[in-house]
Design a protein around this motif. Sequence first.
Motif, PDB file in Angstrom:
ATOM      1  N   ARG A  29       0.832  -1.205   0.000  1.00 11.81           N
ATOM      2  CA  ARG A  29       0.000   0.000   0.000  1.00 11.81           C
ATOM      3  C   ARG A  29       0.869   1.258   0.000  1.00 11.81           C
ATOM      4  O   ARG A  29       0.636   2.197  -0.769  1.00 11.81           O
ATOM      5  CB  ARG A  29      -0.918  -0.010   1.226  1.00 11.81           C
ATOM      6  CG  ARG A  29      -1.808   1.224   1.364  1.00 11.81           C
ATOM      7  CD  ARG A  29      -2.410   1.311   2.754  1.00 11.81           C
ATOM      8  NE  ARG A  29      -1.389   1.450   3.784  1.00 11.81           N
ATOM      9  CZ  ARG A  29      -0.798   2.607   4.105  1.00 11.81           C
ATOM     10  NH1 ARG A  29      -1.136   3.720   3.476  1.00 11.81           N
ATOM     11  NH2 ARG A  29       0.118   2.647   5.043  1.00 11.81           N
ATOM     12  N   GLN A  30       1.904   1.270   0.842  1.00 10.82           N
ATOM     13  CA  GLN A  30       2.783   2.433   0.911  1.00 10.82           C
ATOM     14  C   GLN A  30       3.568   2.608  -0.379  1.00 10.82           C
ATOM     15  O   GLN A  30       3.785   3.735  -0.846  1.00 10.82           O
ATOM     16  CB  GLN A  30       3.734   2.304   2.102  1.00 10.82           C
ATOM     17  CG  GLN A  30       4.603   3.546   2.324  1.00 10.82           C
ATOM     18  CD  GLN A  30       3.782   4.798   2.574  1.00 10.82           C
ATOM     19  OE1 GLN A  30       2.910   4.820   3.452  1.00 10.82           O
ATOM     20  NE2 GLN A  30       4.044   5.856   1.798  1.00 10.82           N
ATOM     21  N   TYR A  31       3.995   1.491  -0.969  1.00 11.00           N
ATOM     22  CA  TYR A  31       4.745   1.609  -2.219  1.00 11.00           C
ATOM     23  C   TYR A  31       3.881   2.222  -3.320  1.00 11.00           C
ATOM     24  O   TYR A  31       4.342   3.043  -4.114  1.00 11.00           O
ATOM     25  CB  TYR A  31       5.283   0.250  -2.675  1.00 11.00           C
ATOM     26  CG  TYR A  31       6.146   0.391  -3.906  1.00 11.00           C
ATOM     27  CD1 TYR A  31       7.463   0.822  -3.795  1.00 11.00           C
ATOM     28  CD2 TYR A  31       5.632   0.165  -5.184  1.00 11.00           C
ATOM     29  CE1 TYR A  31       8.255   1.011  -4.919  1.00 11.00           C
ATOM     30  CE2 TYR A  31       6.406   0.359  -6.306  1.00 11.00           C
ATOM     31  CZ  TYR A  31       7.713   0.782  -6.177  1.00 11.00           C
ATOM     32  OH  TYR A  31       8.490   0.992  -7.288  1.00 11.00           O
ATOM     33  N   LYS A  32       2.606   1.825  -3.381  1.00  5.21           N
ATOM     34  CA  LYS A  32       1.704   2.408  -4.386  1.00  5.21           C
ATOM     35  C   LYS A  32       1.595   3.925  -4.199  1.00  5.21           C
ATOM     36  O   LYS A  32       1.588   4.677  -5.179  1.00  5.21           O
ATOM     37  CB  LYS A  32       0.317   1.767  -4.279  1.00  5.21           C
ATOM     38  CG  LYS A  32       0.248   0.332  -4.762  1.00  5.21           C
ATOM     39  CD  LYS A  32      -1.163  -0.228  -4.616  1.00  5.21           C
ATOM     40  CE  LYS A  32      -1.273  -1.633  -5.163  1.00  5.21           C
ATOM     41  NZ  LYS A  32      -2.653  -2.180  -5.031  1.00  5.21           N
ATOM     42  N   LEU A  33       1.526   4.360  -2.935  1.00  3.43           N
ATOM     43  CA  LEU A  33       1.468   5.797  -2.671  1.00  3.43           C
ATOM     44  C   LEU A  33       2.760   6.484  -3.106  1.00  3.43           C
ATOM     45  O   LEU A  33       2.733   7.575  -3.706  1.00  3.43           O
ATOM     46  CB  LEU A  33       1.219   6.045  -1.185  1.00  3.43           C
ATOM     47  CG  LEU A  33      -0.159   5.637  -0.657  1.00  3.43           C
ATOM     48  CD1 LEU A  33      -0.199   5.792   0.868  1.00  3.43           C
ATOM     49  CD2 LEU A  33      -1.265   6.465  -1.301  1.00  3.43           C
ATOM     50  N   TYR A  43       4.160  -3.350 -12.629  1.00  5.59           N
ATOM     51  CA  TYR A  43       2.851  -2.764 -12.921  1.00  5.59           C
ATOM     52  C   TYR A  43       1.700  -3.701 -12.560  1.00  5.59           C
ATOM     53  O   TYR A  43       0.544  -3.262 -12.501  1.00  5.59           O
ATOM     54  CB  TYR A  43       2.817  -2.298 -14.374  1.00  5.59           C
ATOM     55  CG  TYR A  43       3.908  -1.267 -14.600  1.00  5.59           C
ATOM     56  CD1 TYR A  43       3.834  -0.031 -13.971  1.00  5.59           C
ATOM     57  CD2 TYR A  43       5.054  -1.575 -15.347  1.00  5.59           C
ATOM     58  CE1 TYR A  43       4.858   0.896 -14.103  1.00  5.59           C
ATOM     59  CE2 TYR A  43       6.077  -0.650 -15.483  1.00  5.59           C
ATOM     60  CZ  TYR A  43       5.979   0.590 -14.856  1.00  5.59           C
ATOM     61  OH  TYR A  43       6.998   1.504 -14.969  1.00  5.59           O
ATOM     62  N   ASN A  44       1.988  -4.973 -12.271  1.00  6.26           N
ATOM     63  CA  ASN A  44       0.998  -5.824 -11.615  1.00  6.26           C
ATOM     64  C   ASN A  44       0.847  -5.414 -10.155  1.00  6.26           C
ATOM     65  O   ASN A  44      -0.259  -5.376  -9.618  1.00  6.26           O
ATOM     66  CB  ASN A  44       1.400  -7.291 -11.696  1.00  6.26           C
ATOM     67  CG  ASN A  44       1.410  -7.821 -13.115  1.00  6.26           C
ATOM     68  OD1 ASN A  44       2.447  -7.803 -13.774  1.00  6.26           O
ATOM     69  ND2 ASN A  44       0.261  -8.296 -13.587  1.00  6.26           N
ATOM     70  N   TRP A  51       5.065   9.787  -9.790  1.00  7.72           N
ATOM     71  CA  TRP A  51       4.365  10.114 -11.047  1.00  7.72           C
ATOM     72  C   TRP A  51       3.944  11.592 -11.037  1.00  7.72           C
ATOM     73  O   TRP A  51       4.174  12.318 -12.023  1.00  7.72           O
ATOM     74  CB  TRP A  51       3.142   9.204 -11.190  1.00  7.72           C
ATOM     75  CG  TRP A  51       2.435   9.310 -12.525  1.00  7.72           C
ATOM     76  CD1 TRP A  51       1.801  10.404 -13.039  1.00  7.72           C
ATOM     77  CD2 TRP A  51       2.302   8.284 -13.516  1.00  7.72           C
ATOM     78  NE1 TRP A  51       1.277  10.141 -14.275  1.00  7.72           N
ATOM     79  CE2 TRP A  51       1.568   8.842 -14.591  1.00  7.72           C
ATOM     80  CE3 TRP A  51       2.719   6.956 -13.585  1.00  7.72           C
ATOM     81  CZ2 TRP A  51       1.245   8.103 -15.728  1.00  7.72           C
ATOM     82  CZ3 TRP A  51       2.392   6.223 -14.731  1.00  7.72           C
ATOM     83  CH2 TRP A  51       1.678   6.788 -15.787  1.00  7.72           C
ATOM     84  N   LYS A  52       3.340  12.037  -9.960  1.00  8.16           N
ATOM     85  CA  LYS A  52       2.891  13.431  -9.891  1.00  8.16           C
ATOM     86  C   LYS A  52       4.068  14.400  -9.948  1.00  8.16           C
ATOM     87  O   LYS A  52       3.967  15.483 -10.535  1.00  8.16           O
ATOM     88  CB  LYS A  52       2.082  13.660  -8.619  1.00  8.16           C
ATOM     89  CG  LYS A  52       0.731  12.957  -8.612  1.00  8.16           C
ATOM     90  CD  LYS A  52      -0.143  13.446  -7.467  1.00  8.16           C
ATOM     91  CE  LYS A  52       0.423  13.115  -6.114  1.00  8.16           C
ATOM     92  NZ  LYS A  52      -0.471  13.548  -5.008  1.00  8.16           N
TER      93      LYS A  52
END
Length: 574
Positions: free
Chosen positions: A421-425, A473-474, A431-432
């Motif tokens: 979850r933290q890695y996705k954030l 990306y999975n 990206w931003k």
Amino acid sequence: MRIHSTQPILKKRAQQDEQIERAIAALSGRDASADEKILSASVEDLARMIRDRRATVAQVVGAFSERALKGHAEFNFLTEVMIAEAMKQAREMDENRPKKIPPLYGIPMSIKDNVDVKGFDTCYGFSSLTFKPAQQDAHIVQVLRSLGAIFIVKTNVPQTLMAFDSDNPVFGATSNPFNKKLIPGGSSGGEAAVLAYNGAAFGWGSDIGGSLRIPAGFCGNYALKPTHGRFPTVGCSPHSTRGQIAIVAVAGPMARSMKDLEYVTRIFLNVDISDMDPALQYSPYKDVKIHRKLRFGYYTDDGIVRSSPAVHRSIQETVDALRKEGHEVFPFQPPRMIDAVRIYFGIMGSDNLRTLTKHVAPDPYSAAVGGFVKLLRIPLIVRRIVGWIASYYQQDVVAAIVGTNSNCDVTQMWEIQDELRQYKLDFWEAWKAAASSDGTAMDGIIAPVQSIPPGAHGSTEKTGSAAVSTYLYNMLDYTAGVVPGSVVDPSKDKPADEKWFAGRSKGWLESIVYKYYDPVVQENAPLGIQVVGRMSEEEKVVDEALEKHGRKKALGPDGFLMVAYLTSSAEDRG
């Protein structure tokens, strides 16, 4: 892998031979006068030919079926041969045409072995699952049948689906149609091979670590890995990861051209599938029109295994072509890649691979799967000592992999899922942060499919770390597509000498992976380009001006570029 001779395997091979004999009989005496025209037509053109009575369904199905059988004899890409049934269905469809012709009416397609087709085995290359035919169609098959598609073959996969070749004890190894000495990728390798050989009009595969994208990249075709929930997966989720929902398998289309991929995706997503599965997010296909130049990040070094000279060149040609057209393309480095590797392996192996290996016996392990199993079943204390030694020598990637806890209790599983979850954030923040000074967001990422071209048979036992750029990306559940780039050219692509690694010492994993990079052996092998976007909107932009502006060489035989846009609306992108 050699075909083994246990009784179930011999019996299954005999059944396949009988299916082929029945197929040959069903094709006997057919009208082959239009084969060349049929095999070169797009899916949309084939549908129009059938609708306008310029070709019969039997002619179209027959042309692709005969081509599939011919290719299978050389490259071994089929598992279930459904051609006799398909030809019977084709003739019935010619005789009983509905008043309203569905958009895929009479279009012959292939499908990956792990997808249930009623009346046929879904054995994943396990002898223990042979002669247990599916009792009903997978949801994907139900939708495609409703659109008029005809299933002619199922295609080969690696044992457990968790490898980047397509080799198993039951059906043996599939070869790459561009070069029999090379692998076609996996786990949807049979699909990619049959499409590369023109043995189906289009196909369908699945992906939890690159299984759509790697084969498409290795065989010169096109694929779309969607965000989970956009396409149904009931009836095609792999046995090897069933019950694990932190990183989930998805299913998606594979095609011979960008035009076909866009056409099939559009048609499928316009079917209301909301009553099939409450986990599905029904959203009709939305046309996306771009009224500005685009902004792409790109990388050739994922921080784990840097791209070989051939892959690097193919990415750079794409970058140069985009810049020539006025698009902004700039370096982008995915964050914390060593942590990403550790999290991925920690989740995928968290049950000590018990689910992955549940159906293997009595078969032997394939080389690729056996190596992975042996590694993660070494006692954790031993692996952590090895990891400490690797860290001492600054081999942090090796330390992350060998030190992964592959036998998690509930608390440990929750902890690693929280790390995901933290890695996705963190990735989203990166990206931003790639936005321009005026606030224009990054539209997508151009990335390798693997760091080396397709290797020789048996190479995947040692080259799993070359696929970091797909399974990333999975983890993120981002949409990603693959289009053909260049091909390996020994006159341009030199072996990777020490100069190639100047600026960063060659890691232990790179030393292993690069043993399987040889531009002479891999000459003319396709080099796919991965295009990554954001979540939950699989609509792609097909910039047809690419061909007019001379980008054909850099971006594949159709001269199209696929860009996945995943969060913002068409209006926001204008």
